[in-house]
Scaffold this motif. Structure first.
Motif, PDB file in Angstrom:
ATOM      1  N   MET A  27       0.838  -1.207   0.000  1.00 41.83           N
ATOM      2  CA  MET A  27       0.000   0.000   0.000  1.00 41.83           C
ATOM      3  C   MET A  27       0.871   1.254   0.000  1.00 41.83           C
ATOM      4  SD  MET A  27      -3.015  -1.085  -0.337  1.00 41.83           S
ATOM      5  CE  MET A  27      -3.771   0.530  -0.262  1.00 41.83           C
ATOM      6  N   LEU A  28       1.988   1.223   0.692  1.00 40.69           N
ATOM      7  CA  LEU A  28       2.907   2.360   0.672  1.00 40.69           C
ATOM      8  C   LEU A  28       3.524   2.532  -0.719  1.00 40.69           C
ATOM      9  CD1 LEU A  28       4.587   1.936   4.160  1.00 40.69           C
ATOM     10  CD2 LEU A  28       3.332   3.951   3.375  1.00 40.69           C
ATOM     11  N   ALA A  29       3.802   1.398  -1.384  1.00 38.41           N
ATOM     12  CA  ALA A  29       4.313   1.481  -2.756  1.00 38.41           C
ATOM     13  C   ALA A  29       3.277   2.111  -3.678  1.00 38.41           C
ATOM     14  CB  ALA A  29       4.688   0.082  -3.252  1.00 38.41           C
ATOM     15  N   ARG A  30       2.016   1.767  -3.464  1.00 34.72           N
ATOM     16  CA  ARG A  30       0.928   2.383  -4.234  1.00 34.72           C
ATOM     17  C   ARG A  30       0.902   3.897  -4.015  1.00 34.72           C
ATOM     18  NH1 ARG A  30      -4.593  -1.140  -3.373  1.00 34.72           N
ATOM     19  NH2 ARG A  30      -4.588  -2.220  -5.379  1.00 34.72           N
ATOM     20  N   CYS A  31       0.976   4.287  -2.764  1.00 35.08           N
ATOM     21  CA  CYS A  31       0.944   5.724  -2.444  1.00 35.08           C
ATOM     22  C   CYS A  31       2.105   6.449  -3.112  1.00 35.08           C
ATOM     23  CB  CYS A  31       0.997   5.933  -0.931  1.00 35.08           C
ATOM     24  SG  CYS A  31      -0.463   5.348  -0.034  1.00 35.08           S
ATOM     25  N   ASP A  32       3.299   5.841  -3.039  1.00 35.62           N
ATOM     26  CA  ASP A  32       4.472   6.462  -3.666  1.00 35.62           C
ATOM     27  C   ASP A  32       4.270   6.618  -5.165  1.00 35.62           C
ATOM     28  OD1 ASP A  32       5.831   6.735  -1.308  1.00 35.62           O
ATOM     29  OD2 ASP A  32       7.045   4.924  -1.545  1.00 35.62           O
ATOM     30  N   GLN A  33       3.733   5.582  -5.804  1.00 32.48           N
ATOM     31  CA  GLN A  33       3.522   5.657  -7.248  1.00 32.48           C
ATOM     32  C   GLN A  33       2.523   6.751  -7.600  1.00 32.48           C
ATOM     33  OE1 GLN A  33       3.430   2.072  -9.777  1.00 32.48           O
ATOM     34  NE2 GLN A  33       1.330   2.665 -10.308  1.00 32.48           N
ATOM     35  N   ASN A  34       1.478   6.897  -6.805  1.00 33.56           N
ATOM     36  CA  ASN A  34       0.491   7.948  -7.056  1.00 33.56           C
ATOM     37  C   ASN A  34       1.107   9.331  -6.930  1.00 33.56           C
ATOM     38  OD1 ASN A  34      -1.449   5.974  -7.435  1.00 33.56           O
ATOM     39  ND2 ASN A  34      -2.194   6.071  -5.323  1.00 33.56           N
ATOM     40  N   VAL A  35       1.969   9.493  -5.929  1.00 32.70           N
ATOM     41  CA  VAL A  35       2.652  10.780  -5.753  1.00 32.70           C
ATOM     42  C   VAL A  35       3.539  11.063  -6.958  1.00 32.70           C
ATOM     43  CG1 VAL A  35       4.344  12.039  -4.378  1.00 32.70           C
ATOM     44  CG2 VAL A  35       2.571  10.696  -3.239  1.00 32.70           C
ATOM     45  N   TYR A  36       4.242  10.033  -7.434  1.00 33.25           N
ATOM     46  CA  TYR A  36       5.118  10.203  -8.592  1.00 33.25           C
ATOM     47  C   TYR A  36       4.315  10.603  -9.835  1.00 33.25           C
ATOM     48  CZ  TYR A  36       8.381   9.067 -12.340  1.00 33.25           C
ATOM     49  OH  TYR A  36       9.182   9.129 -13.448  1.00 33.25           O
ATOM     50  N   CYS A  37       3.139  10.008  -9.996  1.00 29.47           N
ATOM     51  CA  CYS A  37       2.313  10.262 -11.191  1.00 29.47           C
ATOM     52  C   CYS A  37       1.434  11.504 -11.061  1.00 29.47           C
ATOM     53  CB  CYS A  37       1.408   9.066 -11.467  1.00 29.47           C
ATOM     54  SG  CYS A  37       2.284   7.567 -11.916  1.00 29.47           S
ATOM     55  N   GLU A  38       1.423  12.126  -9.908  1.00 29.81           N
ATOM     56  CA  GLU A  38       0.491  13.226  -9.649  1.00 29.81           C
ATOM     57  C   GLU A  38       0.625  14.339 -10.696  1.00 29.81           C
ATOM     58  OE1 GLU A  38       0.364  16.328  -6.099  1.00 29.81           O
ATOM     59  OE2 GLU A  38      -0.221  14.323  -5.432  1.00 29.81           O
ATOM     60  N   GLY A  39      -0.506  14.741 -11.192  1.00 24.92           N
ATOM     61  CA  GLY A  39      -0.509  15.814 -12.169  1.00 24.92           C
ATOM     62  C   GLY A  39      -0.391  15.346 -13.595  1.00 24.92           C
ATOM     63  N   SER A  40      -0.261  14.032 -13.810  1.00 20.95           N
ATOM     64  CA  SER A  40      -0.180  13.505 -15.171  1.00 20.95           C
ATOM     65  C   SER A  40      -1.244  12.441 -15.357  1.00 20.95           C
ATOM     66  CB  SER A  40       1.203  12.910 -15.441  1.00 20.95           C
ATOM     67  OG  SER A  40       1.412  11.791 -14.597  1.00 20.95           O
ATOM     68  N   VAL A  41      -1.509  12.106 -16.606  1.00 19.99           N
ATOM     69  CA  VAL A  41      -2.494  11.065 -16.886  1.00 19.99           C
ATOM     70  C   VAL A  41      -1.970   9.730 -16.386  1.00 19.99           C
ATOM     71  CG1 VAL A  41      -3.727   9.841 -18.712  1.00 19.99           C
ATOM     72  CG2 VAL A  41      -3.354  12.303 -18.882  1.00 19.99           C
ATOM     73  N   ILE A  42      -2.808   8.954 -15.720  1.00 22.44           N
ATOM     74  CA  ILE A  42      -2.390   7.646 -15.238  1.00 22.44           C
ATOM     75  C   ILE A  42      -2.113   6.746 -16.442  1.00 22.44           C
ATOM     76  CG2 ILE A  42      -3.029   5.676 -13.814  1.00 22.44           C
ATOM     77  CD1 ILE A  42      -2.699   8.357 -12.335  1.00 22.44           C
ATOM     78  N   ARG A  43      -0.961   6.094 -16.442  1.00 24.47           N
ATOM     79  CA  ARG A  43      -0.557   5.303 -17.603  1.00 24.47           C
ATOM     80  C   ARG A  43      -1.198   3.918 -17.573  1.00 24.47           C
ATOM     81  NH1 ARG A  43       3.919   7.314 -20.202  1.00 24.47           N
ATOM     82  NH2 ARG A  43       4.938   9.061 -19.200  1.00 24.47           N
ATOM     83  N   ASP A  44      -1.674   3.479 -18.718  1.00 26.59           N
ATOM     84  CA  ASP A  44      -2.109   2.088 -18.852  1.00 26.59           C
ATOM     85  C   ASP A  44      -0.874   1.199 -18.869  1.00 26.59           C
ATOM     86  OD1 ASP A  44      -4.757   2.901 -21.154  1.00 26.59           O
ATOM     87  OD2 ASP A  44      -4.765   2.709 -18.985  1.00 26.59           O
ATOM     88  N   ASN A  45      -0.955   0.095 -18.178  1.00 25.44           N
ATOM     89  CA  ASN A  45       0.208  -0.791 -18.118  1.00 25.44           C
ATOM     90  C   ASN A  45      -0.090  -2.100 -18.833  1.00 25.44           C
ATOM     91  OD1 ASN A  45      -1.696  -1.247 -16.207  1.00 25.44           O
ATOM     92  ND2 ASN A  45      -0.326  -2.049 -14.656  1.00 25.44           N
TER      93      ASN A  45
END
Length: 789
Positions: free
Chosen positions: A713-731
């Protein structure tokens, strides 16, 4: 013939001949923008203008002008009313193929509704239908397919066979009706094959000077062929005749006329156009987005100043100018075409053009002092020009109006009233509010099912006008309801400045709004504007939207305030108290306040934006759903327990709840009003869930499985912070199961930036857990981290 293409071609070959125009006269867009000079009002004569005016996108036809309906009516008359129109539609506009003349005749006669002895006509109808369907199969091989690279190969043997069959039917048919239809089929046959001389010969030998329904369809084809053969003047002339005389082909005629120069226009006129045809040519050119319409309008009014063409074109020019004088942000609104609008860009040019329209309108009034339309347009042109006194004097001289014209006059009067009073007293506000209620027949919000769509634009314009005044700017509540910004866009992230909220929505901001609301007199205008805002701007649940009472407005603001408080764990007690004070009736009117998805449950997969889907949400009874009020009380108890016992599992559950209720989670509805995939909005701050997961790890007591989940869950939070302000990428991987290049780059960048520390812990310390084995299968990000680098 069981696909949609075959149905479209049946429509094409049996009922209508769509012109193969080589150019497009207008390139017109539909009028999706509502103007204060409303064409729905001032152009109505018995509900509709007499001439189809292409005010809306030209595919929108009145039913009686639809080619299918008209064609069926013709055949029904030919068959002497023996068959119902709906039965003929099923027989002619079919999905299945032709099944032999004897069988088809039996099917037809089984639908008999009136006894008639018309065997000859029935046989001719069936024979014609067989040929039309066969022609469809042949001609579709001659229609270019933009998706295919195969060239069209013409088959002269098949062409000659179809020609011979057509001529044989024409020779044996007794009825002039079916003979005429077959000649029309011949025209199409030659045109699609490219035998243009034959098209001209058949038309001029058989259809010239006729005025039957099908003759105008033939004329439409004929005009198209003339265009292909570079006989532009004649082509434009005949298209103008189709436009005037054939409503079902008015669309194609309008879009096919192409007058590139004054010489071409003069050539078309010199072919002997009638006054009606001349007006249609001027009208179509005037409506072209590349042109200004004043010259053509003046020419139309020289022939008949009260024609539909004149009124429509004047309304068009007024609406074009409205985008400059009333709505400066839309200066190049594409409806009118950039080229035409560029001619009005210079303020001096704008003024001159408006003054010339005014001069023409004044002349028209001198010629006809009783015209309601020209009085209304004159008063409105004065208004656009800022001559409010002249506009008011003219408006006061207008009497004896139709209901629709009176509404337009009421709109003008309320505009003038506001414009002529820099400050509105309480009495003035009551007058304006009463007029708005009157114009909208007691309603205050845009209703898509109401034909009176102008009210939406009127409200917006007036409120925008009022929002710029100092007495409104000093009042946070009035600024909100007149400014039109949507409170639910709080914290919305987007690079487009026009989407950014005017002010960040915070608890302190809402406190100011509530304080100013208490000090604001409840005038009719304020009541109307607040009801309009909270009825129209708020996201309601269900189809029935009740008008918000002024006394209830504060509850809608407090509900949002409680949601903002709920986002801060230290203010949960305040949030619970606020939610508990809001009446259930108000809560029930706000959408996305409840969800079937538990915020306290751990989910391995991130949600799609439709979450579990509407079917899942609807399968759970409302009484079992998680509401904001229920959840905030649960959070309050859980947080108190966590602090009292310092319990790791309680902190973990709090982290889950705050993550799941964020923009990224399954239960986002509990802390947001809507969610948009193009940018972040609502509650997306990862600080709160991160602090709870870190607390759960720091206090100790979690077993290895839960500890692994906390790191994830902390890894999820970190990834969201990194992506903040940009379109979420399809993986997603590509067709061959290989990750796309951008995915590789993304994973490299996020790791290099230090946002994969918790993945590292999972990979090296918890690979023997059951959760690890599940995660490596379910999470492409983690699988890539372990196996992709």
């Amino acid at each position: 013939m069981t696909n949609n293409n075959s149905i479209k071609l049946i429509l094409l070959f049996i009922s209508s001949a769509i012109s193969f125009s080589t150019s497009n006269c207008t390139g017109s867009y539909g009028l999706g923008y509502y103007h204060l000079f409303d064409e729905n009002l001032v152009l109505s004569q018995e509900n509709e203008p007499k001439k189809f005016n292409l005010w809306y996108f030209p595919n929108e036809f009145k039913k009686e002008n639809n080619s299918v309906d008209l064609n069926i009516k013709e055949w029904s008359l030919f068959l002497e009313g023996k068959y119902q129109e709906e039965d003929l539609i099923k027989i002619m506009y079919r999905r299945d193929g032709f099944k032999g003349q004897d069988n088809e005749l039996k099917v037809l006669q089984s639908k008999t509704s009136k006894p008639r002895q018309i065997a000859q006509k029935e046989n001719e109808f069936i024979q014609y239908l067989e040929y039309a369907l066969e022609l469809e199969n042949y001609l579709k091989t001659l229609v270019p397919d933009s998706w295919s690279e195969k060239p069209i190969v013409k088959d002269p043997v098949e062409q000659n066979r179809m020609l011979a069959k057509a001529n044989k039917l024409i020779a044996q048919f007794r009825s002039g009706f079916t003979k005429e239809r077959m000649h029309y089929q011949l025209i199409k046959l030659h045109r699609y094959y490219g035998s243009y001389d034959e098209v001209i010969d058949i038309y001029e030998s058989y259809f010239k000077d006729k005025k039957s329904f099908i003759s105008y369809w033939a004329m439409d084809q004929y005009a198209g062929v003339l265009r292909i053969m570079k006989r532009n003047a004649a082509s434009n002339y005949y298209f103008s005749k189709v436009y005037i005389e054939c409503p079902s082909k008015r669309q194609s005629a309008y879009l096919s006329i192409d007058i590139k120069s004054e010489r071409e226009f003069a050539d078309a006129k010199n072919l002997g156009a009638s006054p009606e045809e001349l007006m249609s040519l001027h009208f179509i050119r005037g409506m072209n987005g590349k042109n200004l319409g004043l010259y053509d309008l003046s020419k139309i009014t020289e022939i008949n100043q009260n024609s539909d063409f004149a009124r429509i074109l004047m309304s068009r020019e007024i609406n074009r100018l409205e985008t400059f004088f009333l709505n400066n942000s839309e200066r190049y609104y594409p409806l009118y075409g950039h080229e035409g609008m560029e001619k009005l860009v210079n303020q001096k040019t704008e003024g001159k053009y408006l003054e010339r329209l005014i001069a023409l309108n004044e002349t028209l009034l001198q010629n006809d002092s009783k015209s309601q339309f020209w009085h209304l347009s004159m008063a409105y042109l004065y208004f656009l020009n800022g001559d409010y006194d002249k506009s008011s004097i003219m408006a006061n001289q207008i009497h004896g109006l139709t209901e629709n014209d009176q509404v337009q006059l009421d709109i003008l009067n309320v505009l003038l009233f506001v414009k002529m009073k820099p400050i509105l007293s309480v009495e003035d506000q009551n007058k304006v509010g009463e007029q708005l209620y009157k114009i909208n027949k007691g309603e205050i919000y845009y209703n898509a099912f109401d034909s009176r769509e102008f009210s939406f634009s009127l409200n917006e314009y007036l409120f925008d006008e009022l929002s710029s005044r100092n007495d409104v700017k000093d009042n946070a509540f009035l600024t909100l309801i007149f400014g039109g910004r949507r409170l639910q866009t709080d914290l919305y992230i987007d690079r487009e400045s026009y989407i950014e909220p005017l002010e960040k929505v915070t608890v302190s901001y809402l406190d100011r709004v509530l304080m100013d609301l208490k000090e604001t007199p409840q005038t009719k205008l304020v009541e109307y504007a607040s009801s309009h805002y909270f009825s129209n701007r708020y996201y309601w649940s269900g189809e029935d939207r009740n008008i918000v009472k002024f006394d209830d407005v504060n509850f809608f603001i407090k509900e949002l305030r409680a949601v903002l408080l709920m986002r801060d764990p230290e203010r949960l007690e305040e949030a619970a108290s606020e939610f508990n004070k809001i009446p259930l009736e108000i809560k029930s009117q706000i959408s996305n306040t409840k969800t079937a998805v538990s915020p306290f449950t751990f989910y391995t997969n991130d949600p799609y934006f439709e979450d579990f889907g509407y079917d899942y949400e609807n399968s759970v009874p409302d009484e079992k759903k998680f509401t904001r009020t229920k959840v905030v009380n649960s959070l309050l108890r859980l947080y108190a327990k966590a602090k009292r016992k310092n319990g790791a599992e309680d902190y973990f559950k709090l982290g889950l709840a705050y993550y799941n209720m964020s923009y990224y989670g399954m239960s986002w509805k509990l802390m947001g009003y809507y969610r948009q995939s193009s940018g972040l909005n609502g509650f997306y701050d990862m600080t709160v869930p991160k602090q709870f997961f870190e607390k759960a790890l720091n206090v100790g007591g979690l077993n290895r499985e839960m500890t692994a989940k906390a790191h994830f869950m902390l890894a999820r939070c970190d990834q969201n912070v990194y992506c903040e302000g940009s379109v979420i990428r399809d993986n997603y991987t590509n067709y061959y199961g290989v990750y796309n290049d951008y995915f590789d780059q993304f994973q490299n960048n996020i790791r290099a930036s230090g946002f994969r520390k918790h993945f590292e812990v999972l990979a090296y310390k918890y690979s023997n857990t059951e959760f690890y084995r599940e995660l490596i299968k379910e999470c492409k990000y983690f699988d890539y981290y372990v196996n992709g680098f």
